[in-house]
Design an enzyme around this catalytic site. Sequence first.
Site, PDB file in Angstrom:
ATOM      1  N   SER A 188       0.755  -1.449  -0.027  1.00 57.45           N
ATOM      2  CA  SER A 188      -0.309  -0.149   0.094  1.00 57.45           C
ATOM      3  C   SER A 188       0.667   1.176   0.150  1.00 57.45           C
ATOM      4  O   SER A 188       2.128   1.152   0.550  1.00 57.45           O
ATOM      5  CB  SER A 188      -1.057   0.110   1.180  1.00 57.45           C
ATOM      6  OG  SER A 188      -1.608   1.164   1.222  1.00 57.45           O
ATOM      7  N   TYR A 229      -2.459  -0.355  10.169  1.00 56.04           N
ATOM      8  CA  TYR A 229      -2.476  -0.886   8.771  1.00 56.04           C
ATOM      9  C   TYR A 229      -1.323  -0.721   8.006  1.00 56.04           C
ATOM     10  O   TYR A 229      -0.748  -1.538   7.305  1.00 56.04           O
ATOM     11  CB  TYR A 229      -3.666   0.019   7.866  1.00 56.04           C
ATOM     12  CG  TYR A 229      -3.680  -0.401   6.480  1.00 56.04           C
ATOM     13  CD1 TYR A 229      -4.257  -1.743   6.095  1.00 56.04           C
ATOM     14  CD2 TYR A 229      -3.362   0.221   5.576  1.00 56.04           C
ATOM     15  CE1 TYR A 229      -4.494  -1.987   4.580  1.00 56.04           C
ATOM     16  CE2 TYR A 229      -3.529   0.071   4.195  1.00 56.04           C
ATOM     17  CZ  TYR A 229      -4.163  -0.903   3.702  1.00 56.04           C
ATOM     18  OH  TYR A 229      -3.993  -1.300   2.366  1.00 56.04           O
TER      19      TYR A 229
END
Length: 265
Positions: free
Chosen positions: A158, A171
């Site tokens: 990500s 995350y």
Amino acid sequence: MTGLATGRALTDKIALVTGAGRGIGRGIAERLARDGALVGVHYGRSEAAALEVVAGIRKNGGRAFPVGAELGVPGDVNAVFAAFDAGVREQTGAAAEGACPLDILVNNAGVSGSGPIGQATPEVFDRMIAVNAKAPFFLVQGALPRLRDGGRVINVSSLAARHAFPESMAYAMSKGALDTMTLCLAKELAGRGITVNSVRPGFIATDMNARRRTTPEARAALAARSAFGRIGEPSDVADVVAFLASDDSRWITGQCLDVSGGTDL
């Protein structure tokens, strides 16, 4: 999903894509199938979504089968490969004993929504690490005996692993761990001709980040962060993964490719 490509660069290859029932994973599964691979479409909870992906691939002349197993729970890796082996045997007529071969492993499945550190809980943190980092680690471990020489491991990371997103700290940490794993595995598996790379999507139009696109103004703000002035589509990521899965990427390993459309340049 469009019709089958003419290149068929992955004919005779077998792929497993985790979290392939929707979003980026679905786009990757469809693209690899379009390139000729037999694709295991993994899902954790939504069997209906995965079966829809499989049906769509088959309708367009590709080959696919569902692989159902929840990640981030005890026994998850064994469950994934038991379902994978059953699917490969059904599709290819492989021997009923022993591990079925694998050429391409795409670790795409993930969970998000951790919040800033002041709102984080141990339960959410543990779940984030379990699905986004621990599961890929042990899926690779479980895949090693069956992963053929010259194979591919592709991890979906990500942009949060490179940019500061305090609202998604846990995350981001889990995706940073995935990038570190990518680098280490590339060194370890190079002797077998196996490449290991990761891709870092930015803002992609998927269910996972739908909360960021609830109004036209919010959507426009996200689009403006890309150099191209738009939000990405799953196919934007899937096409890069297809390249990394092909022989054309044979001299690339240990890399984290930015697939964010030039976000925040």
